[in-house]
Design a protein around this motif. Structure first.
Motif, PDB file in Angstrom:
ATOM      1  N   ALA A  98      75.936 -34.782  55.194  1.00  0.00           N
ATOM      2  CA  ALA A  98      75.583 -36.037  54.538  1.00  0.00           C
ATOM      3  C   ALA A  98      74.359 -35.859  53.639  1.00  0.00           C
ATOM      4  CB  ALA A  98      75.322 -37.112  55.590  1.00  0.00           C
ATOM      5  N   LYS A  99      73.375 -35.090  54.121  1.00  0.00           N
ATOM      6  CA  LYS A  99      72.175 -34.850  53.316  1.00  0.00           C
ATOM      7  C   LYS A  99      72.496 -34.020  52.080  1.00  0.00           C
ATOM      8  CE  LYS A  99      68.911 -35.215  57.162  1.00  0.00           C
ATOM      9  NZ  LYS A  99      67.917 -34.514  58.020  1.00  0.00           N
ATOM     10  N   ILE A 100      73.404 -33.012  52.252  1.00  0.00           N
ATOM     11  CA  ILE A 100      73.812 -32.197  51.107  1.00  0.00           C
ATOM     12  C   ILE A 100      74.477 -33.061  50.048  1.00  0.00           C
ATOM     13  CG2 ILE A 100      75.397 -30.382  50.353  1.00  0.00           C
ATOM     14  CD1 ILE A 100      74.867 -29.005  53.064  1.00  0.00           C
ATOM     15  N   LEU A 146      73.170 -33.628  46.251  1.00  0.00           N
ATOM     16  CA  LEU A 146      74.012 -33.299  45.097  1.00  0.00           C
ATOM     17  C   LEU A 146      74.238 -34.516  44.216  1.00  0.00           C
ATOM     18  CD1 LEU A 146      76.666 -30.970  46.766  1.00  0.00           C
ATOM     19  CD2 LEU A 146      74.731 -30.298  45.330  1.00  0.00           C
ATOM     20  N   THR A 147      74.429 -35.656  44.855  1.00  0.00           N
ATOM     21  CA  THR A 147      74.617 -36.883  44.091  1.00  0.00           C
ATOM     22  C   THR A 147      73.370 -37.203  43.271  1.00  0.00           C
ATOM     23  OG1 THR A 147      76.130 -37.744  45.759  1.00  0.00           O
ATOM     24  CG2 THR A 147      75.156 -39.344  44.253  1.00  0.00           C
ATOM     25  N   SER A 148      72.187 -36.958  43.873  1.00  0.00           N
ATOM     26  CA  SER A 148      70.944 -37.218  43.138  1.00  0.00           C
ATOM     27  C   SER A 148      70.779 -36.276  41.955  1.00  0.00           C
ATOM     28  CB  SER A 148      69.741 -37.088  44.080  1.00  0.00           C
ATOM     29  OG  SER A 148      69.533 -35.726  44.442  1.00  0.00           O
ATOM     30  N   THR A 150      79.478 -30.953  42.898  1.00  0.00           N
ATOM     31  CA  THR A 150      80.264 -29.734  43.072  1.00  0.00           C
ATOM     32  C   THR A 150      79.513 -28.738  43.943  1.00  0.00           C
ATOM     33  OG1 THR A 150      81.244 -30.021  40.894  1.00  0.00           O
ATOM     34  CG2 THR A 150      81.420 -27.820  41.888  1.00  0.00           C
ATOM     35  N   VAL A 151      80.172 -28.236  44.984  1.00  0.00           N
ATOM     36  CA  VAL A 151      79.588 -27.219  45.854  1.00  0.00           C
ATOM     37  C   VAL A 151      80.135 -25.860  45.423  1.00  0.00           C
ATOM     38  CG1 VAL A 151      79.302 -26.411  48.213  1.00  0.00           C
ATOM     39  CG2 VAL A 151      79.399 -28.860  47.736  1.00  0.00           C
ATOM     40  N   LEU A 152      79.255 -24.926  45.107  1.00  0.00           N
ATOM     41  CA  LEU A 152      79.690 -23.636  44.581  1.00  0.00           C
ATOM     42  C   LEU A 152      80.009 -22.623  45.661  1.00  0.00           C
ATOM     43  CD1 LEU A 152      77.171 -23.299  41.609  1.00  0.00           C
ATOM     44  CD2 LEU A 152      79.506 -24.204  41.592  1.00  0.00           C
ATOM     45  N   ILE A 153      79.660 -22.928  46.918  1.00  0.00           N
ATOM     46  CA  ILE A 153      79.983 -22.020  48.021  1.00  0.00           C
ATOM     47  C   ILE A 153      80.735 -22.789  49.088  1.00  0.00           C
ATOM     48  CG2 ILE A 153      77.954 -20.563  47.608  1.00  0.00           C
ATOM     49  CD1 ILE A 153      76.639 -21.941  50.005  1.00  0.00           C
ATOM     50  N   ASP A 154      81.485 -22.051  49.895  1.00  0.00           N
ATOM     51  CA  ASP A 154      82.182 -22.661  51.025  1.00  0.00           C
ATOM     52  C   ASP A 154      81.192 -22.721  52.193  1.00  0.00           C
ATOM     53  OD1 ASP A 154      83.692 -23.233  53.293  1.00  0.00           O
ATOM     54  OD2 ASP A 154      85.496 -22.319  52.436  1.00  0.00           O
TER      55      ASP A 154
END
Length: 682
Positions: free
Chosen positions: A636-638, A642-644, A649-653
């Motif tokens: 949730a924090k991630i 990212l939204t901020s 988009t997450v570049l890693i799994d």
């Protein structure tokens, strides 16, 4: 005049001074040993609560006494009148205590009168002591009135009274013996807990001191208001009204706090945990593919219950014998608000999941939040070799302390489920009918026992129940109370059996027996609301008390009640996988009690294997819940971060990174945990 001089010359009114002395006097009894040890923080808060309550009650009582001897309205009683009033108050209070002593244990009204007498004695002693100090210091010695010759001197006297109380308690301990000397009143704390205790204690002292000032200000304001309205001086009557208003305000604040706590708990428990987000895939549990019950309708504890069910392979690996798939049924509280319909849903699910094809059906009354002890449920499944069905009829979804008013609905629901099962079993040949037994722990034990209504244990047989196991029977159970008062009349055949641990259960056929396992130091069994004014049965003559109940501890209205409330909180402290026989924790008793209560075979080697498996599984599930919650919070924090950034988009799994780091064994993760990471965009 400087601020320091004004502070030194500040004078408290007689009621405030008496209240402070009464509060300090109560500090020593707040350190009495209870059923269980308290942490330093618990003790600091407990002392603050007891001292605050005694301040309010003593101040208000002495204000009413001085108002009653003031003579004409608006007068303030002379020193002589206050001294006579103090002696008279002590005499009346002592006489009231003495006259009600023989009846107070049996009749609540007599106990209430005795508590009033005890309060009069306290107020009389406190008011008389402060008045006597006034005569000595201000008349005989001639010192000027000020805070050092009033409140500080009162505090010294209060300390002396507290010291005398401690001395008397030590004398009782020497006379009657110190039961379980390794169990202190207050546990040794860590530096952090001791610091917290100091802060809590300092806060309590500051609160009492502030209350003294505020109360006197309220009393003076009320006095001024009464004088403006009445056109004359109000005298001691104004002080009495002011202290009474403060007492009522404190009570109102307490009730408001309880309402807010209830609302927060209800919101907290109405959640889907990260470790239990997906409905079960097993066809043998409610909310699974063969069930009509919705996953969303069984609450947090219901979701845990169905997802934590053992499999036949799990059972075989521990018991070393062929096993069946056990059945778990949860009649979700939210599935229907109608109790009758909820019972029908439970029975229909039991039939659909194959429960009638098992040899043992356990109707398990849950606690208020819908919880059934996971350790006990697994013990049943292990010992029955999976040839069992556990039915959980939920009657509430709030913690037991908040569900006390819903137990009658729980009893009705339990009866309806039992009746529905009996109806279905009547269509099965007697030789193939499963045995029906009951299980209940804590508030669930109350519900399960009280389905007998006004009858005794013989009523269970008429309802088709062949045996029962009840752990930690609470004080509120009507059957328990009647049986404890007159066991021969309620249970002439001796079907109810009370033990403190399983090895005390007498050998014999389990059929028809209903076993109650209650620890000697279980506060849930020994608590009662009447304890605020009435001496409980377990605090009788020192040598007649149950084991583990301190013999030197004296009953004191209100104080004993507050100490036992703290015991209630501490009695349910349990560390995952660490089973111990203390308070309201019955995990250590589960396996042996189940075997004895339901007549299930269990060898010594199997008992050891089951005990190890129960501890291991509880620890594993607790770890899963902790890890799932932590990673869900991290995700949730991630997402928020990212939204901020304006890019989600997450570049890693993330899941692969965590698994490859060795931080956790992904094979042991619940599916729902993997789904948390799977929900991240990649």
């Amino acid at each position: 005049m400087s601020a320091a001089d004004r502070f030194r010359r500040w004078q408290a009114d007689p009621a405030t001074r008496a209240g402070l002395l009464g509060a300090l006097w109560s500090v020593a009894p707040s350190y009495a040993r209870g059923l269980l040890p308290r942490s330093p923080v618990d003790q600091a808060i407990t002392t603050g609560v007891i001292a605050l309550a005694n301040y309010e009650l003593t101040a208000t009582t002495w204000a009413s006494v001085t108002a009653s001897v003031a003579g004409r309205p608006g007068n303030r009683p002379s020193t002589e009148r206050r001294l006579v009033a103090a002696v008279g108050t002590v005499a009346v209070g002592a006489a009231l205590e003495r006259l009600t002593a023989t009846q107070a244990r049996r009749h609540l009204g007599a106990a209430l009168a005795g508590a009033v007498g005890e309060r009069l004695v306290t107020a009389g002693v406190a008011g008389g002591a402060t008045t006597t100090l006034d005569v000595f210091i201000h008349r005989a010695v001639g010192r000027q009135r000020g805070i050092e010759t009033t409140l500080l001197l009162d505090a010294t006297v209060g300390g002396l009274l507290a010291t005398a109380t401690v001395w008397a308690r030590n004398r009782r301990a020497h006379r009657f013996g110190l039961v379980d000397p390794d169990r202190p009143a207050v546990l040794h704390g860590t530096p952090r807990s001791l610091a917290q205790a100091v802060l809590a204690g300092g806060g309590a002292a500051a609160a009492i001191t502030g209350l003294a000032v505020i109360e006197q200000s309220v009393a003076e304001s009320v006095t001024a208001l009464v004088e403006r309205v009445g056109g004359g001086e109000s005298g001691s009557a104004g002080a009495f009204v002011g202290h009474g208003v403060a007492l009522l305000a404190t009570g109102a604040a307490g009730l408001a706090g309880l309402r807010e706590i209830r609302a927060r708990i209800e919101r907290r428990d109405d959640v889907v945990e990260p470790a239990y987000t997906e409905a079960p895939s097993s066809p043998y549990v409610s909310a699974g593919p063969a069930s009509e019950v919705r996953f969303a309708d069984i609450g947090k504890e219901g979701r845990r219950f169905v997802l934590m069910a053992l499999t036949a392979a799990d059972i075989t690996s521990v018991m070393g014998e062929p096993s069946r798939e056990p059945v778990r049924v949860v009649a979700g509280y939210a599935s229907s608000r109608d109790v009758t319909e909820r019972a029908r849903i439970a029975v229909r699910d039991l039939v659909a999941l194959g429960g009638l094809e098992r040899s043992l059906i356990v109707v398990a009354a849950p606690t208020g939040v819908g919880y059934v002890n996971y350790v006990a449920a697994e013990a049943i499944e292990y010992l029955a070799r999976g040839d069992c069905a556990i039915v959980v009829p939920q009657y509430a979804l709030v913690p037991s302390a908040l569900a006390l008013g819903q137990t009658r609905a729980g009893e009705r629901l339990q009866r309806l489920v039992l009746a529905g099962i009996t109806e279905h079993l009547s269509k099965i040949p007697a030789a193939r009918r499963p045995r029906v037994v009951q299980f209940g722990e804590s508030l669930g034990a109350e519900v399960a026992l009280d389905v007998a209504g006004g009858g005794g244990p013989q009523t269970f047989a008429a309802m088709g129940i062949v045996a029962g196991l009840y752990l930690g029977v609470p004080f509120r159970s009507a059957l328990w109370e009647r049986w404890r008062d007159d066991g021969a009349a309620v249970d002439p055949q001796g079907r109810l059996v009370l033990v403190a641990e399983p090895n005390e259960i007498p050998p014999g056929d389990a059929t028809g027996r209903h076993i109650m396992v209650v620890h000697h130091d279980d506060p849930v069994n020994k608590f009662s609301y009447q304890m605020a004014v009435q001496q409980p049965w377990w605090l009788g003559e020192p040598h007649s008390r149950p084991p583990l109940v301190p013999r030197e501890t004296a009953f004191r209205p209100l104080t004993t009640f507050v100490l036992t409330v703290v015991d209630l909180k501490n009695g349910m402290n349990a560390q995952p996988g660490a089973f111990r026989r203390r308070g309201h924790d019955y995990r250590i008793d589960a396996a042996e009690s189940v075997a004895a209560a339901y007549g299930l075979p269990l060898s010594t080697a199997q008992l050891a294997a089951v005990e190890a498996a129960l501890r291991r599984r509880e620890t594993e599930w607790a770890q899963r819940r902790l890890v799932s919650r932590a990673y869900a919070d991290a995700v949730a924090k991630i997402k928020d971060t990212l939204t901020s950034w304006g890019d989600s988009t997450v570049l890693i799994d993330v899941a692969d990174e965590v698994r490859s780091s060795g931080a956790s064994n992904s094979a042991a993760w619940p599916t729902s945990l993997r789904s948390v990471f799977g929900s991240l965009p990649t």
